[in-house]
Design an enzyme around this catalytic site. Structure first.
Site, PDB file in Angstrom:
ATOM      1  N   ARG A   1       0.839  -1.201   0.000  1.00  0.00           N
ATOM      2  CA  ARG A   1       0.000   0.000   0.000  1.00  0.00           C
ATOM      3  C   ARG A   1       0.877   1.254   0.000  1.00  0.00           C
ATOM      4  O   ARG A   1       1.776   1.403   0.835  1.00  0.00           O
ATOM      5  CB  ARG A   1      -0.895  -0.003   1.242  1.00  0.00           C
ATOM      6  CG  ARG A   1      -1.695   1.276   1.467  1.00  0.00           C
ATOM      7  CD  ARG A   1      -2.771   1.465   0.439  1.00  0.00           C
ATOM      8  NE  ARG A   1      -3.688   2.526   0.843  1.00  0.00           N
ATOM      9  CZ  ARG A   1      -4.584   3.097   0.042  1.00  0.00           C
ATOM     10  NH1 ARG A   1      -4.674   2.693  -1.227  1.00  0.00           N
ATOM     11  NH2 ARG A   1      -5.376   4.041   0.494  1.00  0.00           N
TER      12      ARG A   1
ATOM     13  N   GLU B   1     -14.494 -21.628  26.649  1.00  0.00           N
ATOM     14  CA  GLU B   1     -13.532 -22.396  27.460  1.00  0.00           C
ATOM     15  C   GLU B   1     -13.217 -21.659  28.756  1.00  0.00           C
ATOM     16  O   GLU B   1     -12.134 -21.776  29.314  1.00  0.00           O
ATOM     17  CB  GLU B   1     -12.251 -22.652  26.670  1.00  0.00           C
ATOM     18  CG  GLU B   1     -11.694 -24.044  26.853  1.00  0.00           C
ATOM     19  CD  GLU B   1     -12.523 -25.089  26.132  1.00  0.00           C
ATOM     20  OE1 GLU B   1     -12.230 -26.280  26.261  1.00  0.00           O
ATOM     21  OE2 GLU B   1     -13.457 -24.718  25.410  1.00  0.00           O
TER      22      GLU B   1
END
Length: 379
Positions: free
Chosen positions: A267, A363
């Site tokens: 970019r 979890e």
């Protein structure tokens, strides 16, 4: 011997990386867009013995090492968090058998999980018992050679597609956590209703289900361990599964960082690649440092699991906490590096940011991880 183990790990890691890049990466965006369970990836894992990584060769696996499994989970998560979860949860479903199953149960079911012939699920959470599993209300009543299950579980990964579900239920209501037992339940058992939960922020292709038990009969021979061992089994499983969620978080973060670095090199603004601007360089440096620190802690936790080190409870919680928080920061910064392009689904970093969020929640939320760590620290 250590050199041989390292070479085996590296060979498996390289094989999984090649498979993920060639076969799974091209599917990742579509899996997210359609939110359909990727049965093709399940079949790929079956054919390539990927599920077997989670299990010991004695039971039809190829490794059984937590560290080897974590490296595989990370490589897959670099391209697709949903697909990585397929492998992690297959291990999650097998851990209760390893910890509480009889030798007969292990030899009957673990090869089925290692080959992928059966898809596994782990049913602990309930609508009113998520962070506090000890307050579960699902009941298992003994009737002769059977147990009758009544109640509900929710947020169960693979809940509606699993062939084998490890279900935790109360067998002695007056015994607290010592009154919880674990059972192996076939996914198509009469009296079990399974409902798909839709509209998730991330891991959209992963199956998340609600399980409703109404007079569901399970043979007593399907109980894991003695009555009352369920909570101990469940906590032992989490010590082993949390580093795998940390590995998933690492993979998501690593994939986002790799893409951000590539984009920064290509970019151009103000006549040169944006990678030449010091402000952006510092951002990338921080991202890379956070990732490596979390990876080191995750691997330390995995080694503790493999060595059955008593510190594995704390290390597993630390790894899950550190890696998931790092993944959220890194993926958010990756979106920032891409600017407006990072905000659209033509580029993968916005998906990675959405996928990273769940690693801070499931979890055990990261708030619960801090509770676990503090308890061990102050004991």
């Amino acid at each position: 011997m250590v050199t041989e183990v390292r070479e085996d790990l590296q060979a498996i890691q390289a094989s999984v990386r090649e498979l993920a890049q060639a076969k799974i990466a091209p599917r990742a965006a579509e899996i997210d867009r359609t939110a359909e369970f990727p049965w093709d990836v399940v079949e790929l894992f079956r054919q390539q013995d990927v599920f077997a990584i989670a299990f010991d060769p004695e039971y039809g696996g190829v490794s059984g090492s937590a560290l080897t499994l974590a490296t595989a989970v990370e490589e897959i998560a670099k391209v697709c968090a949903t697909s990585a979860l397929l492998l992690a949860v297959q291990g999650l479903g097998g851990y209760p058998l390893l910890l509480g199953g009889s030798e007969e149960q292990k030899r009957e079911f673990l090869p089925e999980l290692a080959s992928g012939r059966k898809v596994a699920a782990y049913a602990l959470s309930e609508p009113d018992a998520g962070s506090d599993p000890g307050s579960m209300t699902t009941r298992a009543r003994r009737e002769g050679d059977e147990y009758v299950l009544d109640g509900a579980k929710t947020w169960i990964t693979n809940g509606t597609v699993a062939d084998l579900i490890v279900v935790f239920a109360v067998t002695a209501p007056d015994q607290g956590t010592r009154g919880i037992s674990a059972f192996l339940v076939d996914g198509e058992t009469k009296g079990l209703e399974r409902n798909h939960i839709q509209g998730k922020l991330g891991i959209r292709g992963s199956d998340t289900g609600e399980l409703v038990f109404s007079g569901c009969r399970v043979a007593a021979a399907r109980r894991l361990g003695p009555e009352g061992d369920g909570f101990k089994i469940a906590m032992g499983v989490l010590d082993r599964s949390r580093p795998q969620i940390a590995a998933q978080a690492l993979g998501i973060a690593a994939g986002a960082l790799d893409y951000a670095v590539k984009y920064a090199r290509e970019r151009r603004q103000f006549g040169r690649p944006i990678a030449e601007f010091q402000g952006l360089q510092f951002m990338l440096a921080d991202m890379a440092t956070q990732l490596e620190a979390a990876r080191a802690l995750t691997h330390q936790a995995c080694r503790a699991v493999d060595a059955q080190d008593p510190q594995m409870t704390s290390l597993a919680a630390m790894a899950k906490l550190a890696a998931s928080d790092a993944a959220m920061r890194i993926t958010t910064d990756a979106v920032q590096v891409l600017g407006g392009y990072g905000y659209i689904n033509e580029f993968p970093v916005e998906r990675m940011m959405r996928d990273a969020k769940i690693t801070q929640i499931y979890e055990g939320t990261n708030q619960i991880q801090r509770v676990v760590i503090a308890k061990r620290l102050l004991a």
